[in-house]
Write an enzyme that holds these catalytic residues in place. Structure first.
Site, PDB file in Angstrom:
ATOM      1  N   HIS A 146       0.846  -1.206   0.000  1.00  7.51           N
ATOM      2  CA  HIS A 146       0.000   0.000   0.000  1.00  7.51           C
ATOM      3  C   HIS A 146       0.878   1.253   0.000  1.00  7.51           C
ATOM      4  O   HIS A 146       0.862   2.055   0.939  1.00  7.51           O
ATOM      5  CB  HIS A 146      -0.848  -0.072   1.271  1.00  7.51           C
ATOM      6  CG  HIS A 146      -1.968   0.895   1.393  1.00  7.51           C
ATOM      7  ND1 HIS A 146      -1.823   2.248   1.211  1.00  7.51           N
ATOM      8  CD2 HIS A 146      -3.265   0.696   1.720  1.00  7.51           C
ATOM      9  CE1 HIS A 146      -2.991   2.842   1.425  1.00  7.51           C
ATOM     10  NE2 HIS A 146      -3.880   1.921   1.741  1.00  7.51           N
ATOM     11  N   GLU A 247      -0.840   1.334  -5.205  1.00 10.74           N
ATOM     12  CA  GLU A 247      -0.652   0.055  -4.521  1.00 10.74           C
ATOM     13  C   GLU A 247      -0.675  -1.079  -5.542  1.00 10.74           C
ATOM     14  O   GLU A 247      -1.378  -0.994  -6.544  1.00 10.74           O
ATOM     15  CB  GLU A 247      -1.795  -0.151  -3.518  1.00 10.74           C
ATOM     16  CG  GLU A 247      -2.020   1.072  -2.647  1.00 10.74           C
ATOM     17  CD  GLU A 247      -3.344   1.026  -1.884  1.00 10.74           C
ATOM     18  OE1 GLU A 247      -3.783  -0.072  -1.493  1.00 10.74           O
ATOM     19  OE2 GLU A 247      -3.938   2.094  -1.683  1.00 10.74           O
TER      20      GLU A 247
HETATM   21  C1  BG6 Z   1      -6.919   2.004   0.367  1.00 10.80           C
HETATM   22  C2  BG6 Z   1      -8.348   1.581   0.238  1.00 10.80           C
HETATM   23  O1  BG6 Z   1      -6.095   0.983  -0.104  1.00 10.80           O
HETATM   24  O2  BG6 Z   1      -6.623   2.243   1.739  1.00 10.80           O
HETATM   25  C3  BG6 Z   1      -9.235   2.671   0.824  1.00 10.80           C
HETATM   26  O3  BG6 Z   1      -8.663   1.334  -1.124  1.00 10.80           O
HETATM   27  C4  BG6 Z   1      -8.842   2.966   2.256  1.00 10.80           C
HETATM   28  O4  BG6 Z   1     -10.598   2.268   0.745  1.00 10.80           O
HETATM   29  C5  BG6 Z   1      -7.362   3.299   2.288  1.00 10.80           C
HETATM   30  O5  BG6 Z   1      -9.619   4.040   2.739  1.00 10.80           O
HETATM   31  C6  BG6 Z   1      -6.814   3.603   3.687  1.00 10.80           C
HETATM   32  O6  BG6 Z   1      -7.090   2.568   4.546  1.00 10.80           O
HETATM   33  P1  BG6 Z   1      -6.672   2.672   6.072  1.00 10.80           P
HETATM   34  O7  BG6 Z   1      -7.242   1.453   6.752  1.00 10.80           O
HETATM   35  O8  BG6 Z   1      -5.169   2.697   6.125  1.00 10.80           O
HETATM   36  O9  BG6 Z   1      -7.271   3.968   6.588  1.00 10.80           O
END
Ligand code: BG6
Length: 275
Positions: A146, A247
């Protein structure tokens, strides 16, 4: 419990920081410039995710395929990994981390698995995550690296390489098809049915960032824009302008089935070029 400080790595033109917690690459700078984005104030509390760098989402992505799994993005990013090797050469430092069921027993109950994560920092960044089924029970998982990229102003950035790709727009719930480069003009949360290579052009920073992936079926592009970042307690109201998540993963219908004895790897590489 507060997290231990991240490991500091100097390698050639780069400086990196990586937490054993989540095997989370937190900072990667090239010639003193941040390539990865990190939030101004993140939680450094055990059990909570860090925001920025490269969180590892495993064994599910978001709320998982059923839509009701917690914690969001799985256990890997909130578990303590083991550093098993660190090899330094003149311009590169390579770290290898592992995660096992004893570290994250709720991840895939009843299954025996090994996750190995290799992080190589230097003039480029190379990440390879391998999941092995070392038990006798088949399982499947979702995975995403991510990556949060630091950008000058996300409103002026363009992402090439996804023209013609189908995607799920998670903001509207609709399936769409990309035309031309991706630009960010509103909250953006898309799961593209394509991975491989994308090029992020950032005129404000005067650089292009090439992302190359292998073993991934999906590219996820995420920026929370104004209202969502205001609603997120950790995001500063103006911080969304400086980040863009690109990502690589295998998510939703591309979850990976892994039979006993099988292994599967996903690689993600970042190179920065000044045009
Ligand atoms: C992204 C998702 O990968 O991560 C989103 O597609 C999400 O939907 C974002 O809001 C952040 O996620 P988190 O759990 O780190 O706040």
């Amino acid at each position: 419990m507060t997290l231990d400080a991240p490991r500091l790595v100097h390698a050639g033109r780069s400086v990196a920081e990586i937490y054993d917690y989540g095997a989370h690459l937190w900072r990667w700078e090239l010639d003193g410039e941040a390539v990865l984005w990190t939030i101004r104030q993140t939680s450094t509390e055990h059990g909570k995710p860090l925001r920025g760098g490269v969180p590892i989402c495993w064994p599910w992505f978001g709320p998982g395929r059923s839509g009701d799994l917690t914690p969001a993005h799985g256990f890997a990013r909130i578990s303590d990994w083991t550093l098993t090797e660190m090899v330094e050469s003149s311009n590169t430092t390579a770290l290898t981390y592992t995660l096992r069921p004893v570290d994250a027993p709720q991840a895939l109950p009843g299954c025996d698995w090994l996750v190995t994560y290799e992080v190589s920092v230097g003039d480029s960044l190379q990440l390879t995550l391998t999941v092995s089924n070392v038990g006798e029970v088949a399982f499947s998982y979702e995975l995403a690296l991510h990556t949060y990229l630091a950008v000058g102003d996300v409103r002026h950035v363009s992402v090439a390489g996804l023209d013609g790709a189908a995607y799920l727009d998670k903001v509207t719930g609709r399936r769409e098809r990309q035309t031309g480069d991706v630009t960010i003009t509103a909250e953006t949360d898309r799961v593209y049915d394509r991975s491989g290579e994308v090029l992020v052009s950032d005129p404000e920073r005067g650089r292009r960032t090439r992302i190359s992936t292998q073993g991934a079926a999906n590219t996820v592009v995420w920026n929370p824009w104004i209202a969502k970042s205001r609603a997120m307690p950790d995001f500063g109201d103006d911080e969304w302008t400086g980040m863009l998540c690109i990502e690589a993963g295998n998510v939703l219908e591309n979850a990976v089935p892994l039979g006993p004895g099988d292994s599967r790897s996903l690689s993600y590489a970042v190179e920065v070029a000044v045009p």
